[in-house]
Design a protein around this motif. Sequence first.
Motif, PDB file in Angstrom:
ATOM      1  N   GLU A  60       0.832  -1.203   0.000  1.00 26.06           N
ATOM      2  CA  GLU A  60       0.000   0.000   0.000  1.00 26.06           C
ATOM      3  C   GLU A  60       0.870   1.258   0.000  1.00 26.06           C
ATOM      4  OE1 GLU A  60      -0.435  -2.627   1.852  1.00 26.06           O
ATOM      5  OE2 GLU A  60      -2.483  -3.331   1.454  1.00 26.06           O
ATOM      6  N   LEU A  61       1.947   1.241   0.776  1.00 26.09           N
ATOM      7  CA  LEU A  61       2.840   2.402   0.780  1.00 26.09           C
ATOM      8  C   LEU A  61       3.538   2.552  -0.578  1.00 26.09           C
ATOM      9  CD1 LEU A  61       5.159   3.659   3.581  1.00 26.09           C
ATOM     10  CD2 LEU A  61       6.081   3.368   1.284  1.00 26.09           C
ATOM     11  N   LEU A  62       3.982   1.447  -1.158  1.00 30.08           N
ATOM     12  CA  LEU A  62       4.676   1.521  -2.440  1.00 30.08           C
ATOM     13  C   LEU A  62       3.770   2.024  -3.558  1.00 30.08           C
ATOM     14  CD1 LEU A  62       6.858  -1.733  -2.391  1.00 30.08           C
ATOM     15  CD2 LEU A  62       7.548   0.608  -1.867  1.00 30.08           C
ATOM     16  N   ALA A  63       2.460   1.884  -3.374  1.00 30.54           N
ATOM     17  CA  ALA A  63       1.515   2.361  -4.386  1.00 30.54           C
ATOM     18  C   ALA A  63       1.183   3.841  -4.226  1.00 30.54           C
ATOM     19  CB  ALA A  63       0.226   1.534  -4.325  1.00 30.54           C
ATOM     20  N   ASP A  64       1.657   4.472  -3.170  1.00 31.29           N
ATOM     21  CA  ASP A  64       1.346   5.880  -2.899  1.00 31.29           C
ATOM     22  C   ASP A  64       2.176   6.764  -3.836  1.00 31.29           C
ATOM     23  OD1 ASP A  64       1.052   8.471  -1.934  1.00 31.29           O
ATOM     24  OD2 ASP A  64       1.143   7.878   0.173  1.00 31.29           O
ATOM     25  N   PRO A  65       1.541   7.535  -4.729  1.00 24.88           N
ATOM     26  CA  PRO A  65       2.301   8.366  -5.666  1.00 24.88           C
ATOM     27  C   PRO A  65       3.020   9.531  -4.994  1.00 24.88           C
ATOM     28  CG  PRO A  65      -0.042   8.810  -5.869  1.00 24.88           C
ATOM     29  CD  PRO A  65       0.084   7.625  -4.955  1.00 24.88           C
ATOM     30  N   ASP A  66       2.639   9.848  -3.760  1.00 24.29           N
ATOM     31  CA  ASP A  66       3.296  10.943  -3.046  1.00 24.29           C
ATOM     32  C   ASP A  66       4.632  10.527  -2.447  1.00 24.29           C
ATOM     33  OD1 ASP A  66       3.279  13.642  -2.213  1.00 24.29           O
ATOM     34  OD2 ASP A  66       2.691  13.046  -0.191  1.00 24.29           O
ATOM     35  N   VAL A  67       4.882   9.227  -2.361  1.00 19.27           N
ATOM     36  CA  VAL A  67       6.141   8.703  -1.840  1.00 19.27           C
ATOM     37  C   VAL A  67       7.111   8.550  -3.001  1.00 19.27           C
ATOM     38  CG1 VAL A  67       7.278   6.739  -0.757  1.00 19.27           C
ATOM     39  CG2 VAL A  67       5.053   7.511   0.093  1.00 19.27           C
ATOM     40  N   GLU A  68       8.233   9.274  -2.971  1.00 17.68           N
ATOM     41  CA  GLU A  68       9.199   9.156  -4.065  1.00 17.68           C
ATOM     42  C   GLU A  68      10.417   8.316  -3.699  1.00 17.68           C
ATOM     43  OE1 GLU A  68      11.138  12.810  -5.250  1.00 17.68           O
ATOM     44  OE2 GLU A  68      10.589  13.764  -3.351  1.00 17.68           O
ATOM     45  N   ALA A  69      10.601   8.065  -2.406  1.00 20.97           N
ATOM     46  CA  ALA A  69      11.722   7.242  -1.959  1.00 20.97           C
ATOM     47  C   ALA A  69      11.299   6.494  -0.713  1.00 20.97           C
ATOM     48  CB  ALA A  69      12.945   8.103  -1.668  1.00 20.97           C
ATOM     49  N   VAL A  70      11.920   5.342  -0.481  1.00 18.26           N
ATOM     50  CA  VAL A  70      11.599   4.567   0.710  1.00 18.26           C
ATOM     51  C   VAL A  70      12.871   4.199   1.460  1.00 18.26           C
ATOM     52  CG1 VAL A  70       9.441   3.617  -0.200  1.00 18.26           C
ATOM     53  CG2 VAL A  70      11.574   2.369  -0.534  1.00 18.26           C
ATOM     54  N   LYS A  91      10.420   3.722  -6.939  1.00 18.95           N
ATOM     55  CA  LYS A  91      10.884   4.487  -5.777  1.00 18.95           C
ATOM     56  C   LYS A  91      12.410   4.389  -5.647  1.00 18.95           C
ATOM     57  CE  LYS A  91       6.439   4.638  -4.703  1.00 18.95           C
ATOM     58  NZ  LYS A  91       5.615   5.802  -5.086  1.00 18.95           N
ATOM     59  N   HIS A  92      13.042   5.495  -5.277  1.00 17.42           N
ATOM     60  CA  HIS A  92      14.421   5.445  -4.827  1.00 17.42           C
ATOM     61  C   HIS A  92      14.467   4.693  -3.495  1.00 17.42           C
ATOM     62  CE1 HIS A  92      15.407   8.450  -7.871  1.00 17.42           C
ATOM     63  NE2 HIS A  92      14.366   9.149  -7.450  1.00 17.42           N
ATOM     64  N   GLN A 292      20.721  14.135  -1.736  1.00 18.41           N
ATOM     65  CA  GLN A 292      21.510  14.723  -2.813  1.00 18.41           C
ATOM     66  C   GLN A 292      21.642  13.742  -3.973  1.00 18.41           C
ATOM     67  OE1 GLN A 292      25.672  15.613  -1.966  1.00 18.41           O
ATOM     68  NE2 GLN A 292      25.562  17.402  -3.274  1.00 18.41           N
ATOM     69  N   GLY A 293      21.842  12.464  -3.647  1.00 16.46           N
ATOM     70  CA  GLY A 293      21.909  11.458  -4.694  1.00 16.46           C
ATOM     71  C   GLY A 293      20.621  11.384  -5.500  1.00 16.46           C
ATOM     72  N   VAL A 294      19.485  11.446  -4.803  1.00 18.41           N
ATOM     73  CA  VAL A 294      18.186  11.414  -5.481  1.00 18.41           C
ATOM     74  C   VAL A 294      18.025  12.630  -6.384  1.00 18.41           C
ATOM     75  CG1 VAL A 294      15.689  11.572  -5.116  1.00 18.41           C
ATOM     76  CG2 VAL A 294      17.064   9.998  -3.727  1.00 18.41           C
ATOM     77  N   ARG A 295      18.337  13.801  -5.879  1.00 15.49           N
ATOM     78  CA  ARG A 295      18.111  15.029  -6.637  1.00 15.49           C
ATOM     79  C   ARG A 295      19.066  15.172  -7.824  1.00 15.49           C
ATOM     80  NH1 ARG A 295      13.491  14.986  -5.532  1.00 15.49           N
ATOM     81  NH2 ARG A 295      12.602  15.997  -3.683  1.00 15.49           N
ATOM     82  N   HIS A 296      20.260  14.587  -7.699  1.00 15.76           N
ATOM     83  CA  HIS A 296      21.250  14.734  -8.770  1.00 15.76           C
ATOM     84  C   HIS A 296      21.446  13.446  -9.571  1.00 15.76           C
ATOM     85  CE1 HIS A 296      22.440  18.764  -7.488  1.00 15.76           C
ATOM     86  NE2 HIS A 296      22.363  18.319  -6.247  1.00 15.76           N
ATOM     87  N   GLY A 297      20.628  12.438  -9.281  1.00 15.76           N
ATOM     88  CA  GLY A 297      20.682  11.208 -10.060  1.00 15.76           C
ATOM     89  C   GLY A 297      21.942  10.398  -9.862  1.00 15.76           C
TER      90      GLY A 297
END
Length: 322
Positions: A60-70, A91-92, A292-297
């Motif tokens: 259920e959490l993984l299906a939440d579009p508001d969650v971008e990383a776990v 998700k990241h 920072q890793g997420v934002r800069h890929g």
Amino acid sequence: MTAPVRLGVLGCADIARRRMLPAAVRSPDVEVVAVAGRDPARADETARAHGCRAYHGYPELLADPDVEAVYVPLPAALHERWNEAALAAGKHVLAEKPVTTAPERTAALYALARRRRLVLWENVMFVHHPQHEAVRALVRDGAIGDLRSLRAEFTVPRRPAGDIRLRPDLGGGCLWDTGVYPVRAALHFLGPHLEVVGAWLSRGPGDAVDTGGAALLRDAGGRTAQLAFGLDHGYRSVYELCGSRGRVVLDHAFTPPADHRPVVRLETPDGRREITLDAHDQVEATLAAFAQGVRHGHADPGPVVRQAELLHEVNTRARRGA
């Protein structure tokens, strides 16, 4: 200002509740938006304490579009399944160590993350504390001469019966829990070209998992790493780098409290010197690095795959009695 990474947490493990969630709430780099747990009451309690919503199941959490990383603080045996599920859901992932308990599966998950342009980050926090860069600088500047060897030890007292670290079905045992730290320290200071010369794992009477271990590593240049780790010991968190003309020692190396002021001890023929550093919160530093890793890929696994290979070699050598 960069928007904080919207983080969900898969599980209400002790490390999540005691260290990661409080640090995440303080951090400007992440925003905790949801917590999932198999126990609805525990999930609800954890979510209320940290001002986020609760899910009563990981999908259920993984299906939440508001969650971008776990953040995945589950027992080691569950890491592969849920790290992969999170990546598949787009998700990241900030994964508790180890990413998996098999090097080929760790490499496969990093390949999956690259294909999906996602960040998979192993939560080995100590490398983000500046005390280790201070030690590196001393070695780089020749303070102990030519580096010859490393000795690293991380041991902790026994946990209560039933703790996940003592359950084989959940991937318990000292190698995956405390052994990661000295192995990573060896890679951090001696580089990736290490091989396992010998290894030993043991368990006490009635134990279902290994609670003590040691390993000897070396590189082609003859530098060595003597490593010890355990789950049924007095607390030890230390490493020592020895060179041709001295040594540098660091206590509280792996899990220092946020208010701890590190003391680096340098011993040479010229005498003994103690270098006191500023306190630093390595949990917040880890979250900042992940964000920072997420934002800069930035998805480079760094030494994680080699670490997984060395842990596998330690396990294999120990089982053969080598």
